[in-house]
Write a protein that holds these residues in place. Structure first.
Motif, PDB file in Angstrom:
ATOM      1  N   CYS A  27      44.671  39.436  40.461  1.00 62.59           N
ATOM      2  CA  CYS A  27      45.465  38.276  41.087  1.00 62.59           C
ATOM      3  C   CYS A  27      44.996  37.022  40.311  1.00 62.59           C
ATOM      4  O   CYS A  27      46.148  36.300  40.498  1.00 62.59           O
ATOM      5  N   PHE A  28      44.134  37.061  39.819  1.00 65.13           N
ATOM      6  CA  PHE A  28      43.848  35.406  39.216  1.00 65.13           C
ATOM      7  C   PHE A  28      44.620  35.678  37.908  1.00 65.13           C
ATOM      8  O   PHE A  28      45.559  34.595  37.452  1.00 65.13           O
ATOM      9  N   GLY A  29      44.881  36.895  37.267  1.00 64.88           N
ATOM     10  CA  GLY A  29      45.752  36.950  36.140  1.00 64.88           C
ATOM     11  C   GLY A  29      47.259  36.872  36.673  1.00 64.88           C
ATOM     12  O   GLY A  29      48.076  36.195  35.801  1.00 64.88           O
ATOM     13  N   TYR A  30      47.783  37.302  37.847  1.00 67.57           N
ATOM     14  CA  TYR A  30      48.988  37.131  38.280  1.00 67.57           C
ATOM     15  C   TYR A  30      49.194  35.719  38.474  1.00 67.57           C
ATOM     16  O   TYR A  30      50.207  35.179  38.399  1.00 67.57           O
ATOM     17  N   GLY A  31      48.219  35.237  39.203  1.00 62.65           N
ATOM     18  CA  GLY A  31      48.770  33.507  39.311  1.00 62.65           C
ATOM     19  C   GLY A  31      48.981  32.865  38.182  1.00 62.65           C
ATOM     20  O   GLY A  31      49.800  31.973  38.042  1.00 62.65           O
ATOM     21  N   ALA A  68      31.950  49.738  47.809  1.00 59.12           N
ATOM     22  CA  ALA A  68      32.969  49.699  47.971  1.00 59.12           C
ATOM     23  C   ALA A  68      33.497  48.407  48.160  1.00 59.12           C
ATOM     24  O   ALA A  68      34.671  48.010  47.275  1.00 59.12           O
ATOM     25  N   THR A  69      32.862  47.394  48.832  1.00 53.75           N
ATOM     26  CA  THR A  69      33.562  46.103  48.883  1.00 53.75           C
ATOM     27  C   THR A  69      33.310  45.175  47.717  1.00 53.75           C
ATOM     28  O   THR A  69      34.163  44.562  47.218  1.00 53.75           O
ATOM     29  N   THR A  70      32.266  45.697  46.814  1.00 53.92           N
ATOM     30  CA  THR A  70      32.355  44.806  45.625  1.00 53.92           C
ATOM     31  C   THR A  70      33.594  45.391  44.663  1.00 53.92           C
ATOM     32  O   THR A  70      33.990  44.507  43.906  1.00 53.92           O
ATOM     33  N   ALA A  71      33.867  46.740  44.494  1.00 53.18           N
ATOM     34  CA  ALA A  71      34.591  47.200  43.704  1.00 53.18           C
ATOM     35  C   ALA A  71      36.073  46.543  44.197  1.00 53.18           C
ATOM     36  O   ALA A  71      36.914  46.206  43.235  1.00 53.18           O
ATOM     37  N   ILE A  72      36.358  46.797  45.500  1.00 56.96           N
ATOM     38  CA  ILE A  72      37.894  46.280  45.785  1.00 56.96           C
ATOM     39  C   ILE A  72      37.887  44.768  45.593  1.00 56.96           C
ATOM     40  O   ILE A  72      39.120  44.331  44.867  1.00 56.96           O
ATOM     41  N   LEU A  73      36.764  43.946  45.864  1.00 62.48           N
ATOM     42  CA  LEU A  73      37.173  42.589  45.587  1.00 62.48           C
ATOM     43  C   LEU A  73      37.199  42.139  44.157  1.00 62.48           C
ATOM     44  O   LEU A  73      37.994  41.204  43.819  1.00 62.48           O
ATOM     45  N   ALA A  74      36.386  42.801  43.449  1.00 64.66           N
ATOM     46  CA  ALA A  74      36.467  42.362  41.791  1.00 64.66           C
ATOM     47  C   ALA A  74      37.705  42.778  41.350  1.00 64.66           C
ATOM     48  O   ALA A  74      38.177  42.075  40.561  1.00 64.66           O
ATOM     49  N   THR A  75      38.335  43.984  41.652  1.00 57.59           N
ATOM     50  CA  THR A  75      39.582  44.552  41.049  1.00 57.59           C
ATOM     51  C   THR A  75      40.536  43.623  41.654  1.00 57.59           C
ATOM     52  O   THR A  75      41.569  42.992  40.690  1.00 57.59           O
ATOM     53  N   GLY A 108      48.200  29.295  44.998  1.00 61.74           N
ATOM     54  CA  GLY A 108      47.270  29.810  46.167  1.00 61.74           C
ATOM     55  C   GLY A 108      46.866  31.126  46.022  1.00 61.74           C
ATOM     56  O   GLY A 108      45.775  31.514  46.160  1.00 61.74           O
ATOM     57  N   LEU A 109      47.699  32.065  45.131  1.00 60.80           N
ATOM     58  CA  LEU A 109      46.991  33.117  44.860  1.00 60.80           C
ATOM     59  C   LEU A 109      45.626  32.988  43.764  1.00 60.80           C
ATOM     60  O   LEU A 109      44.796  33.937  43.852  1.00 60.80           O
ATOM     61  N   LEU A 110      45.759  32.037  42.943  1.00 61.30           N
ATOM     62  CA  LEU A 110      44.633  31.839  42.051  1.00 61.30           C
ATOM     63  C   LEU A 110      43.327  31.556  42.988  1.00 61.30           C
ATOM     64  O   LEU A 110      42.371  31.972  42.810  1.00 61.30           O
ATOM     65  N   LEU A 111      43.570  30.521  43.962  1.00 56.46           N
ATOM     66  CA  LEU A 111      42.601  30.225  44.923  1.00 56.46           C
ATOM     67  C   LEU A 111      42.121  31.399  45.380  1.00 56.46           C
ATOM     68  O   LEU A 111      40.642  31.685  45.699  1.00 56.46           O
ATOM     69  N   LEU A 112      42.816  32.238  46.340  1.00 57.47           N
ATOM     70  CA  LEU A 112      42.426  33.646  46.753  1.00 57.47           C
ATOM     71  C   LEU A 112      41.668  34.444  46.080  1.00 57.47           C
ATOM     72  O   LEU A 112      40.663  34.958  46.222  1.00 57.47           O
ATOM     73  N   ALA A 113      42.066  34.539  44.749  1.00 58.14           N
ATOM     74  CA  ALA A 113      41.267  35.387  43.719  1.00 58.14           C
ATOM     75  C   ALA A 113      40.032  34.700  43.406  1.00 58.14           C
ATOM     76  O   ALA A 113      39.039  35.531  43.288  1.00 58.14           O
ATOM     77  N   PHE A 114      40.006  33.613  43.155  1.00 56.20           N
ATOM     78  CA  PHE A 114      38.742  32.934  42.860  1.00 56.20           C
ATOM     79  C   PHE A 114      37.642  33.201  44.038  1.00 56.20           C
ATOM     80  O   PHE A 114      36.374  33.529  43.680  1.00 56.20           O
TER      81      PHE A 114
END
Length: 736
Positions: free
Chosen positions: A173-177, A161-168, A435-441
């Motif tokens: 969020c990288f795309g949105y950044g 579940a952790t992998t799925a949530i963080l990957a999605t 900041g969203l890009l960094l968080l997504a990264f």
């Protein structure tokens, strides 16, 4: 304080073509000036009610998205379907839940702030938009979710579940950044229309802006919605022959088996991967959709050229036995062994997703159907053509857009209205997106280092950089033409080169590169909706970030496991999408053997470069001859032609002719000869038909199609044959 932004007077504009004093909508500027009202009532947007409704319906939208990903025709979830449900619940919420005014002057007066928080009063347009965009953002689908499906189907791996949530979260969020940083180019200008969103914008304004004209539009909407809701059960369940009526198939029941094979391959198309569906007429709106009622005529004309090429080229590939095509079904996205059997990838890659060289030597290399090889080839042609077209033809526009953003001189009336609005509502600063890009990264890096991806960290960074490079090109094409080109092949090609022998790593590399592109396009379109409807920028930011983390995965992968792994599928369910993801991941992980100098598919990677050459030649021709007769030379969009030349290589193909006819009726006949009706009703009608069909399909999917367990097929009769293909093209021996 309020600011009135009046619509431009028709008589003051000499650019738009007029017919009976009505503007003919042909460009993005026409859309901004005449189609979308610039009205802003400054009503509340981000409320408890809007976020709550958006969250609830996000689950529904994401579930429906997963249903359509496992259908034989890939259809996106209509925002109209979601906004209608939200509208109904929102109106009931406002009417029936208690409000703070009820307790004023009573002993319950301390409860007034709480009641006002829960029910702020009338359910108005901005709350409605916020809730709908949260839901539609979550329903946009994610390659991350499909990667998990591939791992469950082909590698027996249940992703944590952790992998799925963080990957999605990371991909979205990288795309949105990226979207936020590219707003001056991909959102603000008038020509960035995102045509498929126009029905949604029209319906929002029709439902909430009270006028006599809108009353007629609302009446048309509900009439069309109800009619399609009642009708859709007929072609989708009771009478599926209506999805592909082909006179040639019906008239050739007694020809020889060999002739029937050819007829099925060319004219059949109602069943999954049956044939090319030439001249079939579909009466099933869930597959026709309103997309061609929204896409500009220039885009459609390019797609028609591609369709014609597809019929000829795919038949030529198959019957010339190119790529050993005759050993396999003509249409399929599965992998095969050289003798035509399903490829035993479990023996070669096992559950670890890592290549076993010894097993590969015993089992042999996998093979693609000729149609699938052609799809991969033209995907690279389209990417090469897109990059060349964007740089050569749209380069000056890019420079101009950033200059206008810097000097705040963007002429689009909706951007100007938003600029005035920003005196009350603050813009989102660029560093929020950074900041969203960094968080997504960081989220993605955790998945790579701790999850079940087999992807090295340096390959993960390469994937993000590649996605960031392609995003502006794809978004430009989608915003201007309403349709993009698939970028998976480019991503998988690079992944195969740097991660040989690792199909699962290939899947995740493609996710963090291609999915970034797809997510960026979807979120940029939502930002454009926000600009059209004057949603405060910071409210939009919260809305989209929240929507990106709400997607869920439903139970179809388990309940329809056998059908999804079948190379053909059925007329109800198909695993073509997960099959194609897995096939591409497997073949590109063997890039040296399959796509190298001595491989059978060497032309697939080379086509990336060859796709640029015709566009460069076209640019030189356009410099010398801007017009060829009545045609503007730059109107020929070669990447779109390439893309559609593989438009019927998988799934159900029978709706193609009907889609073209709907586009001609809407964008040629109505738009040119009845511009007033087109402007007021075209997008409303399209959205209503989509909404009615998708509500019924959602109900049928769980009630009778087996989305949650046992299917309940309708009793067999001549409109729903129990044996053979639904359209009576029954001769194709390749279909078994």
């Amino acid at each position: 304080m309020t600011y009135d932004i009046p619509c431009v007077n028709l008589g003051s504009d000499e650019k738009a073509s007029l017919l009976s004093k009505e503007p003919v909508i042909t460009s993005g500027e026409d859309v901004s000036r005449y189609l979308v009202d610039t009205r802003d009532d400054h009503d509340p947007a981000l409320t408890f009610r809007s976020l709550f409704l958006g969250t609830i319906f996000a689950g529904l939208g994401a579930a429906l998205c997963q249903i359509y990903l496992f259908k034989p025709v890939q259809v996106t979830v209509s925002t109209v379907f979601l906004l209608l449900l939200i509208y109904s619940v929102g109106m009931a919420w406002a009417k029936f839940l208690p409000r703070g005014s009820l307790v004023e002057g009573t002993r319950f007066a301390p409860l007034k702030p709480i009641l006002d928080f829960v029910n702020p009063g009338e359910f108005r347009i901005k709350e409605h938009v916020i809730a709908s965009l949260v839901a539609s953002t979550a329903s946009g689908g994610s390659t991350a979710v499909m990667n998990f499906a591939v791992q469950r189907l082909y590698y027996d791996t249940n992703v944590e579940a952790t992998t799925a949530i963080l990957a999605t979260f990371s991909t979205a969020c990288f795309g949105y950044g990226l979207v936020g940083l590219l707003r001056p180019l991909t959102v603000y200008p008038s020509e960035m229309v995102y045509w498929v969103n126009l029905p949604t914008v029209s319906i929002f304004q029709a439902l909430h802006f009270d006028s006599h004209a809108n009353a007629r539009r609302v009446k048309l909407f509900w009439s069309a919605f109800t009619s399609m809701f009642c009708y859709e059960v007929i072609p989708s369940y009771i009478f599926p022959l209506l999805n592909g009526v082909n006179v040639i198939c019906l008239a050739t029941q007694r020809v020889s088996p060999k002739a029937q094979d050819v007829i099925t391959n060319l004219f059949g198309g109602t069943d999954g991967n049956e044939g090319l569906g030439l001249l079939s007429l579909s009466f099933d709106w869930q597959y026709i959709t309103s997309s061609y009622m929204s896409l500009p005529l220039i885009q459609q004309a390019n797609s028609w050229i591609g369709f014609v090429f597809c019929y000829g080229i795919v038949m030529a590939i198959y019957y010339s036995n190119a790529w050993n095509s005759l050993a396999f079904p003509m249409l399929s996205t599965s992998l095969f062994s050289s003798n035509g059997s399903i490829y035993d990838q479990a023996a070669v890659f096992g559950s670890t997703g890592l290549l076993n060289e010894t097993a590969l030597g015993e089992v042999g290399l996998p093979a693609l159907t000729g149609s699938n090889a052609w799809t991969n080839l033209v995907a690279n042609l389209a990417i090469g053509g897109l990059i060349a077209h964007a740089i050569l033809f749209w380069g000056p526009y890019v420079v101009q857009s950033f200059k206008q953003a810097r000097t705040k001189t963007q002429p689009d009336p909706h951007w100007q209205a938003s600029a005035i609005m920003n005196r009350d509502y603050k813009e989102v600063p660029w560093y929020w997106y950074l900041g969203l890009l960094l968080l997504a990264f960081v989220s993605g890096l955790i998945v790579v280092l701790k999850g079940q991806t087999t992807l090295p960290w340096w390959s993960y960074i390469t994937a993000l950089l590649l996605g960031a490079f392609v995003t502006p090109f794809s978004t430009l094409l989608y915003a201007r033409m309403g349709n993009g080109v698939a970028t998976q092949q480019l991503m998988k090609m690079v992944a195969g080169a740097i991660n040989p022998g690792r199909p699962v790593a290939n899947l995740y590399f493609s996710m963090w590169s291609h999915d970034v592109v797809g997510t960026s396009i979807g979120l940029a379109g939502d930002l454009k909706v926000g600009q059209y409807l004057k949603i405060p920028p910071r409210a939009m930011f919260v809305t989209q970030v929240w929507g990106t983390i709400l997607a869920v995965m439903v139970s179809i992968v388990d309940s329809q496991r056998t059908v999804l792994k079948d190379p053909i599928g059925t007329d109800v369910w198909s695993g073509q999408y997960v099959q194609s993801l897995n096939s591409a991941a497997i073949t590109w992980s063997l890039a040296k053997q399959l796509y190298g100098p001595h491989g059978p598919y060497i032309w697939v990677p080379l086509s990336l470069l060859f796709g640029m050459v015709p566009t460069v030649l076209q640019w030189f021709v356009a410099k010398r001859w801007p017009r060829l007769g009545a045609l503007r030379t730059e109107s020929i969009i070669l990447p779109l032609i390439y893309q559609y030349s593989a438009g019927m290589t998988s799934g159900t193909t029978s709706p193609t002719t009907s889609i073209v006819l709907v586009g001609l009726a809407s964008q040629l006949w109505l738009r040119r000869y009845h511009p007033g009706w087109f402007r007021q009703y075209n997008y409303i009608l399209g959205g209503a038909l989509d909404g009615g069909a998708q509500v019924m399909i959602f109900i049928l999917s769980f009630a009778v199609f087996g989305a949650s367990g046992q299917p309940r097929p309708f009793p067999a009769w001549w409109g729903n044959p129990a044996e053979g293909n639904v359209d009576y093209c029954n001769g194709n021996g390749a279909l078994g």
